[in-house]
Scaffold this active site. Structure first.
Site, PDB file in Angstrom:
ATOM      1  N   ASP A 140       4.111   0.860  -0.569  1.00 56.10           N
ATOM      2  CA  ASP A 140       2.793   0.216  -0.563  1.00 56.10           C
ATOM      3  C   ASP A 140       2.121   0.233   0.813  1.00 56.10           C
ATOM      4  O   ASP A 140       1.619  -0.798   1.280  1.00 56.10           O
ATOM      5  CB  ASP A 140       2.915  -1.244  -1.023  1.00 56.10           C
ATOM      6  CG  ASP A 140       3.778  -1.436  -2.251  1.00 56.10           C
ATOM      7  OD1 ASP A 140       3.849  -0.500  -3.070  1.00 56.10           O
ATOM      8  OD2 ASP A 140       4.380  -2.520  -2.396  1.00 56.10           O
ATOM      9  N   GLU A 200      -2.155  -1.255 -11.038  1.00 61.18           N
ATOM     10  CA  GLU A 200      -2.049  -2.095  -9.834  1.00 61.18           C
ATOM     11  C   GLU A 200      -2.517  -1.279  -8.626  1.00 61.18           C
ATOM     12  O   GLU A 200      -3.070  -0.192  -8.767  1.00 61.18           O
ATOM     13  CB  GLU A 200      -0.587  -2.530  -9.639  1.00 61.18           C
ATOM     14  CG  GLU A 200       0.371  -1.350  -9.476  1.00 61.18           C
ATOM     15  CD  GLU A 200       1.833  -1.738  -9.567  1.00 61.18           C
ATOM     16  OE1 GLU A 200       2.123  -2.867  -9.967  1.00 61.18           O
ATOM     17  OE2 GLU A 200       2.689  -0.891  -9.237  1.00 61.18           O
TER      18      GLU A 200
END
Length: 362
Positions: free
Chosen positions: A43, A241
């Protein structure tokens, strides 16, 4: 009369000169190489602060010696003991590291820029940081505790520091967003500053994407002109997401992750709009696995080199043959656009990118 240098000295001198030239050439032609840093991280958000590149990732799993456990309050220990709510690998994610570089190739690790020791309501699953500089301070937004319902402590928090390398400390004593709105789990926040100075935060898991407006001090959310505070802008049913917003030539690019995060089909798609809150219509994928290089390529961020139209994408991926979902690595590639403004699919590489120092601001 000039004396002749013995042959062995001549050979040694030539050898030394050759080694020096090779060293200089190697330095000039250095590549970042993918993965760009050792360890399991995911991420990544890439930013530019004070003439350096910064990457803020999720600590994904131990690689070698286990990370130290840190210090937990009794309440944090109680939260961590809820085996009915907590997946054991998430217990390791109680802090965030960062990495900085002058050129996208040579990276320096900054350990534990944020630790739950400084965020008393957070205890585990500290995810997907987003960093911005504002009025001389640095704000780090993060998700924590992987909450499943409004009754569970956790959500999206914000921490502040005087320096991009921290230490960051909790700014509110509670989550900025600690409840579920429009079905969006409060995770994977990304903070975007528009050209007019307005800060927006995009966030959401569970296939729902929300946007909120941040107050001028970045410590609360404020309503839109229509009176709503949490605006759902889910661009497509395939959205999962990891939203990221960028702006180029007046066009807003909403990007997000699709697929299952532990699987090979994890990928990135995008849409374009004339507004920071859409409507957005999916155009297609720009990042996905290459079975010759890596799988599970997703949850990305992009950065534009100031004063240019050069863009780079930072993302995580899983090595070929790796089955552990948390074993993810960081990579960087070039991001390129077509003449009509659409984004070209990214090619996964092991070579990485060439050095790109940031020109001093004039």
């Amino acid at each position: 009369m000039m004396k002749t240098i013995p042959g062995r000295w001549t050979r040694n001198l030539l050898l030394l000169l050759l080694l020096l030239l090779l060293s200089v050439a190697a330095s000039c032609g250095a590549q970042a190489r993918n993965p760009i840093v050792p360890g399991w991280y995911a991420d990544p958000e890439i930013r530019i602060f004070a003439g350096r590149y910064w990457i803020y990732p999720t600590y994904s799993a131990d690689d070698g010696a286990p990370a130290s456990a840190g210090k937990f309050t009794p309440e944090q220990q109680r939260m961590r003991a809820r085996s009915d709510l907590v997946w054991a690998p998430f217990l390791k994610q109680s802090f965030l590291d960062a990495f900085s570089s002058p050129d996208l190739v040579h990276w320096t690790k900054h350990a534990r820029v944020l630790d739950v020791e400084n965020v008393k309501w957070a205890a585990y699953a500290v995810w997907a940081p987003s960093a911005v500089e504002h009025n001389g301070k640095y704000y780090l937004f993060f998700g924590a505790n992987d909450i499943k319902s409004d009754g569970q402590p956790g959500g999206i928090g914000v921490a502040v520091s005087e320096r991009p390398e921290g230490p960051f400390k909790d700014a509110l004593g509670k989550p900025l967003i600690g409840a579920i709105h429009h079905g969006a789990q409060p995770i994977d926040q990304m903070v975007f500053r528009d050209d007019d100075g307005q800060f927006y935060m995009y966030y959401g898991g569970w296939r729902h994407l929300n946007v909120v407006r941040l107050a001028p001090d970045l410590l609360s959310v404020v309503a839109f002109a229509d009176g709503t505070t949490y605006k759902e802008i889910t661009p497509d049913p395939a959205y999962v997401e990891g939203p990221f917003m960028a702006k180029r030539h007046g066009v807003y690019y909403m990007m997000w992750s699709e697929g299952e995060w532990t699987g090979p089909d994890y990928s990135v798609a995008y849409a374009m709009s004339a507004s920071p809150y859409g409507p957005f219509k999916r155009i297609g994928k720009i990042l996905q696995q290459d079975d010759r290089v890596a799988t599970g390529a997703g949850h990305h961020s992009v950065v534009n080199i100031p004063g240019t139209d050069d863009w780079y994408i930072a993302y995580h991926r899983r090595p070929l043959g790796e089955k552990d979902g948390n074993h993810r690595q960081l990579a960087i590639e070039r991001l390129e656009f077509n003449d009509d403004g659409t984004i070209r699919p990214v090619t996964l590489t092991t070579a990485g990118v060439a050095p790109r120092p940031i020109a001093p601001a004039r």
